[in-house]
Design a protein around this motif. Structure first.
Motif, PDB file in Angstrom:
ATOM      1  N   UNK A 178       0.858  -1.188   0.000  1.00 56.53           N
ATOM      2  CA  UNK A 178       0.000   0.000   0.000  1.00 56.53           C
ATOM      3  C   UNK A 178       0.887   1.227   0.000  1.00 56.53           C
ATOM      4  N   UNK A 179       0.924   1.988  -1.060  1.00 52.82           N
ATOM      5  CA  UNK A 179       0.190   1.813  -2.305  1.00 52.82           C
ATOM      6  C   UNK A 179       0.789   0.685  -3.145  1.00 52.82           C
ATOM      7  N   UNK A 180      -0.015   0.131  -4.016  1.00 53.90           N
ATOM      8  CA  UNK A 180       0.461  -0.916  -4.908  1.00 53.90           C
ATOM      9  C   UNK A 180       1.438  -0.308  -5.912  1.00 53.90           C
ATOM     10  N   UNK A 181       2.548  -0.997  -6.151  1.00 50.57           N
ATOM     11  CA  UNK A 181       3.558  -0.555  -7.106  1.00 50.57           C
ATOM     12  C   UNK A 181       3.767  -1.690  -8.098  1.00 50.57           C
ATOM     13  N   UNK A 182       3.603  -1.395  -9.376  1.00 44.45           N
ATOM     14  CA  UNK A 182       3.747  -2.405 -10.411  1.00 44.45           C
ATOM     15  C   UNK A 182       5.034  -2.141 -11.174  1.00 44.45           C
ATOM     16  N   UNK A 183       5.891  -3.122 -11.180  1.00 42.67           N
ATOM     17  CA  UNK A 183       7.140  -3.033 -11.921  1.00 42.67           C
ATOM     18  C   UNK A 183       7.244  -4.208 -12.873  1.00 42.67           C
TER      19      UNK A 183
END
Length: 179
Positions: free
Chosen positions: A127-132
Motif C-alpha cells: 500500500x500503495x500498490x507498485x507495479x514493476x
C-alpha cells in the motif's frame, strides 16, 4: 476510446446514416455514456483546445517529461533507498489506444533481490500498490509512471517491500483504519 487520454469513453464519428444504424442497435443503449462522463470528455477536449494537455492530462505530462528530469528523480529515490538499488536508463512502452506500441527513453530504479518475483509480488500487494517488471533478474520501476509528488510514497513502498511481508504488514496495520 482512450485517444484523448481522459475518461473511459469513446466517440463515434461518421456519416449520418451509419450513426443512425448504430443508434438503432440495442447495444447502443447499454453503451450510452452518462452526463458525468460526457462532462469529463468535454473538459478533456477543452484542455486540448486551450493547449494545456501536457500540463493537465497525466499521460501527456508523463510523455513530455524530459529524460534528464526522470534521471534526477530516479537517482534521488535510489540514493535515499541505498543498498541494492540502482538508477538505470530504460524504455517506457505506452499501450492502449493513445500510443499503441510507442517506446520512449526513460529512467527507472532497479532493485536487486534474491527472489525478484517475490519482491515484485510484495510491491504489487503493498500500500500503495507498485507495479514493476522483472528485467535481468532485477525488479525495475520506471519513474516516468510515477507522478513526481509521489516519489516519497514510492520510496516508502519499496522500503516496506524490501523489509519483508511481516514488517511491512505490521507497519500498514498500525498506520491505517481500513477494515
Amino acid at each position: 476510446d482512450k485517444l484523448v487520454g481522459g475518461p473511459q469513453a469513446g466517440l463515434v464519428v461518421g456519416r449520418s446514416e451509419l450513426i443512425a444504424r448504430l443508434r438503432g442497435d440495442p447495444l447502443a443503449r447499454a453503451m450510452r455514456p452518462d452526463k458525468v462522463t460526457l462532462a469529463a470528455v468535454a473538459a478533456t477536449l477543452g484542455l486540448y483546445r486551450a493547449g494545456r494537455e501536457e500540463l493537465e492530462i497525466p499521460l501527456w505530462r508523463a510523455v513530455a517529461t524530459p529524460v534528464a528530469e526522470l534521471e534526477k528523480r530516479a537517482r534521488q529515490v535510489a540514493g535515499a533507498l541505498g543498498g541494492p538499488v540502482e538508477a538505470i536508463p530504460t524504455e517506457a512502452t505506452f499501450g492502449g489506444g493513445a500510443l499503441p506500441g510507442e517506446v520512449l527513453a526513460s529512467f527507472g530504479i532497479a532493485l536487486a533481490h534474491p527472489k525478484p518475483g517475490a519482491l515484485a509480488a510484495a510491491l504489487r500487494t503493498g500500500h500503495p500498490a507498485v507495479v514493476g517488471r522483472i528485467e535481468d533478474g532485477r525488479v525495475l520501476l520506471d519513474v516516468r509512471t510515477v507522478e513526481p509528488d509521489r516519489d516519497g510514497e514510492l520510496e516508502a513502498a519499496v522500503r516496506a517491500a524490501l523489509a519483508g511481508p511481516d514488517r511491512g504488514n505490521r507497519r500498514r496495520a498500525r498506520g491505517t483504519t481500513e477494515s
